[in-house]
Design an enzyme around this catalytic site. Structure first.
Site, PDB file in Angstrom:
ATOM      1  N   ASP A   1      50.819  97.774  29.002  1.00  0.00           N
ATOM      2  CA  ASP A   1      50.674  97.886  30.093  1.00  0.00           C
ATOM      3  C   ASP A   1      49.239  97.245  30.522  1.00  0.00           C
ATOM      4  O   ASP A   1      48.358  96.920  29.709  1.00  0.00           O
ATOM      5  CB  ASP A   1      50.534  99.509  30.519  1.00  0.00           C
ATOM      6  CG  ASP A   1      49.522 100.031  29.888  1.00  0.00           C
ATOM      7  OD1 ASP A   1      49.270  99.929  28.409  1.00  0.00           O
ATOM      8  OD2 ASP A   1      48.660 100.834  30.163  1.00  0.00           O
TER       9      ASP A   1
ATOM     10  N   GLU B   1      48.327 102.966  28.215  1.00  0.00           N
ATOM     11  CA  GLU B   1      47.122 102.866  27.595  1.00  0.00           C
ATOM     12  C   GLU B   1      46.114 103.111  28.686  1.00  0.00           C
ATOM     13  O   GLU B   1      44.960 103.692  28.673  1.00  0.00           O
ATOM     14  CB  GLU B   1      46.665 101.873  26.624  1.00  0.00           C
ATOM     15  CG  GLU B   1      45.446 101.970  25.764  1.00  0.00           C
ATOM     16  CD  GLU B   1      44.284 101.317  26.562  1.00  0.00           C
ATOM     17  OE1 GLU B   1      43.231 101.759  26.084  1.00  0.00           O
ATOM     18  OE2 GLU B   1      44.485 100.667  27.792  1.00  0.00           O
TER      19      GLU B   1
ATOM     20  N   HIS C   1      40.148  93.851  33.703  1.00  0.00           N
ATOM     21  CA  HIS C   1      40.483  94.708  34.617  1.00  0.00           C
ATOM     22  C   HIS C   1      40.032  94.069  36.207  1.00  0.00           C
ATOM     23  O   HIS C   1      39.925  94.658  37.127  1.00  0.00           O
ATOM     24  CB  HIS C   1      39.859  95.897  34.700  1.00  0.00           C
ATOM     25  CG  HIS C   1      40.276  96.817  33.561  1.00  0.00           C
ATOM     26  ND1 HIS C   1      39.953  98.239  33.550  1.00  0.00           N
ATOM     27  CD2 HIS C   1      40.787  96.483  32.409  1.00  0.00           C
ATOM     28  CE1 HIS C   1      40.490  98.804  32.412  1.00  0.00           C
ATOM     29  NE2 HIS C   1      41.054  97.776  31.751  1.00  0.00           N
TER      30      HIS C   1
END
Length: 362
Positions: free
Chosen positions: A34, A127, A332
């Site tokens: 993920d 995760e 991110h």
């Protein structure tokens, strides 16, 4: 690979069988599938920028990866940089980890003369939302120790992480028409702000680094009647984390004394612990990775993780699992990038870890 399995909870498992009869430990290699929800990971348009010259990288119209904003880019002059087009994540966190594991297995399967013990592989889901190990098949995985391939620089070994807790602060107010509210209104939003202001201003993420802990207000919502704040609490030192939790309790008690019982309701839960104390009791995993890098002429860097990994929870579950790098950076966000040469070095490290355990105490 053998023993390939997709579990009902989305874990992908496989085995690289040993090609030697020597009694070697079974090692595990783990990465997560993920990606972060902080930016889209759909329809990623991957770009390869060969021989980076140290200048701005144009990702797409209006999107630029610049060393002015990310000076660490200058560490990769002359190397190949992988990015998205700046509208999505690249997904190196943690698809670069998956790449490294698959590539190492591919090499070892093609070179039977390179001896190795049994290797167990697992790609995990969830995760990024802290649930990557919730249904991890620990018993059937059967590794003596493992590694998450989920870090940054290729030469990093991480076996210290935050002790973690979460806190939910709920404020119960009393809504009265503001024209006649004197002496009666209890404004939940105002009290929530008061709670936040009573915490140590310099114990926030923007003021901390290294081993320093923090309290982080992740989300806040509410009105006059009710307000809720979600916090995460982090510290490498468990004693200091306990003091942070006590600070929350003390503030809640003071505000309840000021505004009335049950004005502030507080719920604190532990999330995960620092794996360092467990790794130090059985350091085989760290020794093996360090020795592998030394044989490759790589200077290792041991740095604390200012966060957590699947490995932290697995270590607490009984499977010592430090973290290794991927060659991916700026995770991110849409300015995420990976260095191709570093990704290749990660593969070399995983291959080198495979065999020489004669120096490792049980």
């Amino acid at each position: 690979l053998s023993e390939v399995e997709l579990t009902e909870h989305g874990y992908v498992l496989a085995t690289l069988p040993a090609n030697t009869e020597e009694a070697l430990p079974v090692i595990g290699l783990i990465a997560h599938m993920d990606t972060s929800s902080d930016a889209s990971g759909a329809n990623v348009k991957v770009q390869l920028h060969q021989g980076y010259e140290g200048k701005d990288i144009i990702l797409s119209e209006g999107n630029m990866l610049s060393p002015k904003d990310f000076p660490e880019l200058l560490n990769y002059v002359g190397q190949d940089i992988i990015t998205s087009d700046g509208t999505t994540l690249l997904g190196a966190d943690d698809k670069a980890g998956i790449c490294a594991i698959v590539s190492a297995c591919e090499y070892l399967l093609a070179h039977n003369e390179v001896k190795h013990g049994k290797v167990r592989i697992c790609f995990t889901p969830d995760e990024e939302v802290g649930r990557g190990t919730e249904h991890f098949p620990l018993e059937s995985f059967g590794a003596d120790f493992a590694y998450t391939i989920d870090g940054g620089a290729y030469n990093e070994i991480n076996y210290e992480n935050f002790n973690a807790a979460s806190a939910i602060v709920k404020v119960n107010g009393l809504d009265i028409h503001p024209g006649s509210a004197k002496g009666q209104m209890i404004n939940a939003v105002s009290i929530a702000c008061e709670f936040e202001m009573m915490l140590d201003e310099f114990a926030k993420p923007m003021y901390t680094e290294g081993y320093e802990g923090f309290n982080h207000l992740c989300e806040m919502s509410g009105c006059v009647t009710t307000a809720t704040m979600d916090y995460i609490l982090r510290n490498h030192d468990l004693t200091k984390l306990e003091q942070q939790k006590q600070d929350f309790i003390n503030i809640a008690e003071k505000l309840n004394q000021k505004y009335g019982a049950n004005t502030v309701e507080l719920q604190i839960k532990d999330s995960y612990k620092n794996m360092a104390e467990y790794i130090k009791k059985d350091p085989r995993s760290v020794i093996a990775a360090t020795k592998a890098m030394q044989r490759l002429g790589i200077n290792t860097v041991t740095s604390p993780i200012r966060g957590g990994t699947d490995g932290a929870k697995l270590t607490l579950m009984g499977l010592n699992t430090p973290n290794l790098g991927t060659g991916g950076y700026n995770c991110h966000g849409p300015y995420e990038f990976a260095c191709l040469e570093e990704m290749e070095k990660v593969v070399e490290i995983l291959i080198e870890i495979r065999y020489d355990y004669t120096f490792i105490p049980n």
